[in-house]
Scaffold this active site. Structure first.
Site, short mmCIF file in Angstrom:
data_model
loop_
_atom_site.label_atom_id
_atom_site.label_comp_id
_atom_site.label_asym_id
_atom_site.label_seq_id
_atom_site.Cartn_x
_atom_site.Cartn_y
_atom_site.Cartn_z
N ALA A 1 0.82 -1.21 0.00
CA ALA A 1 0.00 0.00 0.00
C ALA A 1 0.85 1.26 0.00
O ALA A 1 2.01 1.25 0.42
CB ALA A 1 -0.92 0.00 1.22
N SER B 1 -1.99 -3.10 -5.05
CA SER B 1 -2.75 -3.04 -3.80
C SER B 1 -4.02 -2.22 -3.98
O SER B 1 -4.03 -1.19 -4.66
CB SER B 1 -1.89 -2.42 -2.70
N GLN C 1 -5.21 -6.64 -6.06
CA GLN C 1 -5.47 -7.15 -4.72
C GLN C 1 -6.62 -6.40 -4.07
O GLN C 1 -6.70 -5.17 -4.13
CB GLN C 1 -4.21 -7.03 -3.86
N TYR D 1 -9.22 -5.88 -0.54
CA TYR D 1 -9.73 -6.13 0.80
C TYR D 1 -11.25 -6.05 0.69
O TYR D 1 -11.78 -5.20 -0.03
CB TYR D 1 -9.23 -5.08 1.80
N THR E 1 -7.13 -10.60 -0.07
CA THR E 1 -6.38 -10.84 1.16
C THR E 1 -7.35 -11.24 2.26
O THR E 1 -8.28 -10.49 2.57
CB THR E 1 -5.59 -9.59 1.57
N LYS F 1 -5.18 -14.79 -0.67
CA LYS F 1 -3.86 -14.55 -0.10
C LYS F 1 -3.95 -14.60 1.42
O LYS F 1 -4.72 -13.85 2.03
CB LYS F 1 -3.34 -13.17 -0.54
N HIS G 1 1.44 -12.45 5.67
CA HIS G 1 1.34 -10.98 5.57
C HIS G 1 2.67 -10.32 5.93
O HIS G 1 2.71 -9.22 6.49
CB HIS G 1 0.22 -10.46 6.48
N ASP H 1 5.06 -15.76 -0.51
CA ASP H 1 5.83 -14.55 -0.21
C ASP H 1 6.40 -14.67 1.20
O ASP H 1 6.26 -15.69 1.86
CB ASP H 1 4.99 -13.28 -0.39
N GLY I 1 9.91 -12.90 3.09
CA GLY I 1 11.32 -13.11 3.32
C GLY I 1 12.15 -13.43 2.10
O GLY I 1 13.35 -13.72 2.22
#
Length: 371
Positions: A89, A116, A142, A144, A170, A242, A266, A297, A299
């Site tokens: 975001a 996002s 993506q 929400y 998500t 996700k 996340h 996803d 790391g």
């Protein structure tokens, strides 16, 4: 929309991690805390990285690798490389060109982009930046969930009209995590940065005395399985979820016709007591079978991480914080350089492991401690 003048890549940047110090110098303390921090004690944030480091590759030698490549096929289209930029975001916190710069960089490097819902640049301009490149990666949006079906219906129409090719809902963040670093820094969005693609205001909570803002206000508005069905009914685009971590939830998603899952915690920003994505990935691959699309996803920093993820069962990976560090450091050129570094490292890892194409990567490529 146009980009700012190109910036220079610092001479000491040799890998993705090198961008972080430069990003810290370019950003306000508050913005850096928001984009870089995790939830609570940030255990998951650290563990995600450590989990990839702990996995060892087991190479083969003396193989004919002529004609090798990093291409994959997923959801009916070819990806030049198995990497997409994760939905992050308010990227104008990092650089004035924000998501537009990330889109041009992704398109130029053949990477995918997941925009996002809380992007700080209009979706149409971002989509045009990606769609103008013939050899680009995929372009996804993506979401929400917002408990306003009229708003969601109109948003879905705008997403399709702009040219996005898939939806990513998500599901692991119906509320914000307790992000201590962000709160200590006193983060607030600047007045000139907002989620420009989400018009209107959320409905205020209507609570009776003694009711919980969390369980009587926010959670009744959160997405449930019925909303997955509704999204599939009201959009022609494939829908991925996700943040699914439990096998039973993964099976339910598959039963309801979800096109794929993104294995994610996340980035350690929600619940600071979760397994790492490297731990979740092989379990969910075993649950879903070999043909169900899985991305991961959390790391990812090195080309070896990408190869390890593919070997554990991922079809592709998402790159998160490192590309925002690159964006803050050098705008579109920084993001493009980060993606090029990652792809070069992936090709090196494949070559040194005797892996001609990514379909050859599997558990046999990973060292297992033997007694």
């Amino acid at each position: 929309m146009s980009l700012s003048a190109l910036q220079q890549i610092p001479a000491d940047v040799a890998n993705l991690a090198d961008f972080e110090a430069h990003a810290r110098a370019c950003m306000s303390e508050q913005a850096f805390a928001y984009l870089n921090g995790g939830a609570a004690d940030e255990q998951v944030l650290r563990a995600n990285r450590a989990a990839w480091d702990a996995i060892k590759l087991w190479p083969r030698v003396l193989r004919d690798l002529s004609g090798g490549h990093t291409r994959i096929t997923l959801l009916g289209r070819e990806w030049p490389q198995p990497v997409a930029l994760a939905p992050i975001a308010y990227q104008r916190l990092a650089h004035p060109d924000g998501e537009l710069a990330s889109a041009y960089a992704a398109a130029a490097q053949g990477a995918g982009l997941i925009l996002s819902a809380q992007a700080s640049m209009p979706m149409q301009g971002v989509a045009q930046a990606m769609l103008s490149e013939a050899d680009r990666g995929p372009l996804w949006f993506q979401l929400y969930w917002r408990d306003d079906r009229d708003f969601m219906r109109e948003l879905l129409q705008r997403i399709e009209a702009a040219g996005f090719e898939a939806l990513v809902l998500t599901v692991d963040a119906p509320v914000h995590g307790a992000r201590d670093r962000e709160r200590r820094a006193g983060f607030k969005l600047p007045d000139d940065i907002r989620a420009v693609n989400l018009g209107g205001l959320k409905k205020p909570l209507d609570l009776a005395p003694g009711q919980s803002a969390m369980f009587d206000g926010l959670m009744p508005r959160a997405a449930k399985w019925a909303e997955i069905d509704w999204l599939r009914q009201h959009s022609r685009l494939p829908l991925l979820l996700k943040g699914v971590a439990h096998p039973e939830d993964a099976r339910e998603a598959q039963r309801r016709g979800v096109a794929g899952l993104i294995v994610s915690n996340h980035g350690g920003r929600t619940l600071d007591a979760l397994p790492t994505t490297a731990e979740l990935l092989p379990m969910l691959r075993a649950t879903m079978g070999e043909d169900f699309p899985l991305l991961v996803d959390g790391g990812i920093r090195r080309g070896t991480d990408v190869l390890k993820a593919i070997a554990l069962g991922a079809n592709a990976v998402l790159l998160g914080r490192p590309y925002v560090h690159a964006l803050a450091t050098a705008g579109a050129l920084g993001v493009a350089h980060a993606l090029r570094l990652l792809r070069d490292e992936l090709e090196i890892a494949m070559a040194l492991c005797g892996c001609k194409q990514l379909s050859e990567a599997g558990p046999h490529l990973l060292w297992q401690t033997r007694l």
